[in-house]
Write a protein that holds these residues in place. Structure first.
Motif: not given
Length: 216
Positions: A21-24, A26-45
Motif C-alpha cells: 500500500a505504501f508503494n501505491r 508513493e507512485a500516486a504522489r510521484g515519490l521514490p519507491q520505498n520512501l515510507v520504508r526509508k523514513i521508518n528505518t531512520l532513527n528506528p527507536d
C-alpha cells in the motif's frame, strides 16, 4: 521439536503487507519507491513511527513529525496520508489456518506493532471490516499490541511478554513475521522463527515445522 504455540505478527502475515500500500501511495504522489520504508528505518527507536507505535504521541503529532522526517529527505508526505492506506487485505487462507491450528490443540498468540487507532497495524476501516478484524483477533488466546504494551518489536521484551502470558518457554513457540528484523530476536530467544514473504510460503513453512499440511 515439539511445539505448543504459534505466534503471529498481524500486518504482512494475517493481512497483506502494508508496504504494498505504501508503494501505491508513493507512485500516486510521484515519490521514490520505498520512501515510507526509508523514513521508518531512520532513527528506528525514536522516529515518529516508533513513538506512535508505543503510544507516546497522538495521531496529530505523528502527522506533523512524519511530515518533518519526509521533508528532511527532500519530499512532501504527511503522516495522515500514510495511515489512511495502512490497512491490508485479509488473507483468508491464514485465517483458515488459525482455525485448523486451534482444532489441533495449538495455542495461538499475536504480537503486533500498531498505532493507537485500532487492532492490527492500527488503521481506519469500515464497520464491516472492523467487525472482521475483531473476529480474527478473537481467535488468539493472547494479543500483545505495541500501542498498549508501550514496547514494540524488535525489542526482545515483547516476545518474552507473550511467553509469560502463554506460560511457555520460547523454544516451545513458532513465530511468524514479515520483517527479518523482527524474526531475529525471536530466534535468538529460542523460538522457531519464520520470515513471511507470502501467505502460501508462510503456510508451507509452518506446516513443515509442525508436520501437517496447512495448504488447501
Amino acid at each position: 521439536m515439539t511445539f505448543a504455540a504459534v505466534i503471529f505478527d498481524f500486518g504482512g502475515v494475517i493481512t497483506s503487507s502494508p508496504f504494498e500500500a505504501f508503494n501505491r501511495l508513493e507512485a500516486a504522489r510521484g515519490l521514490p519507491q520505498n520512501l515510507v520504508r526509508k523514513i521508518n528505518t531512520l532513527n528506528p527507536d525514536t522516529n515518529a513511527w516508533a513513538l506512535f507505535e508505543r503510544a507516546e504521541i497522538d495521531a496529530a503529532e505523528f502527522d506533523r513529525l512524519f511530515a518533518e522526517e519526509a521533508r528532511a529527505l527532500g519530499h512532501e508526505l504527511d503522516g495522515a496520508s500514510v495511515l489512511a492506506v495502512l490497512a491490508g487485505a485479509v488473507r483468508p487462507a491464514m485465517v483458515d489456518a488459525l482455525d485448523r491450528l486451534k482444532a489441533e490443540g495449538y495455542r495461538l498468540g499475536c504480537i503486533t506493532n500498531n498505532v493507537p487507532t485500532g487492532h492490527g497495524a492500527g488503521m481506519a476501516r469500515s464497520d464491516d471490516a472492523r467487525d472482521e478484524m475483531e473476529q480474527i483477533f478473537a481467535r488468539f488466546e493472547h494479543v500483545i499490541e505495541s500501542s498498549k504494551a508501550g514496547v514494540r518489536k524488535p525489542d526482545p521484551r515483547i516476545y518474552l511478554m507473550m511467553c509469560k502470558k502463554l506460560e511457555l518457554a520460547p523454544d516451545a513457540c513458532i513465530y511468524l513475521d514479515d520483517l527479518g528484523i523482527n524474526c531475529k530476536p525471536a530466534a535468538a530467544l529460542g523460538m522457531h522463527a519464520i520470515k513471511v514473504t507470502s501467505g502460501e510460503q508462510a503456510l508451507a513453512d509452518l506446516g513443515r515445522a509442525l508436520g501437517m499440511s496447512l495448504l488447501n
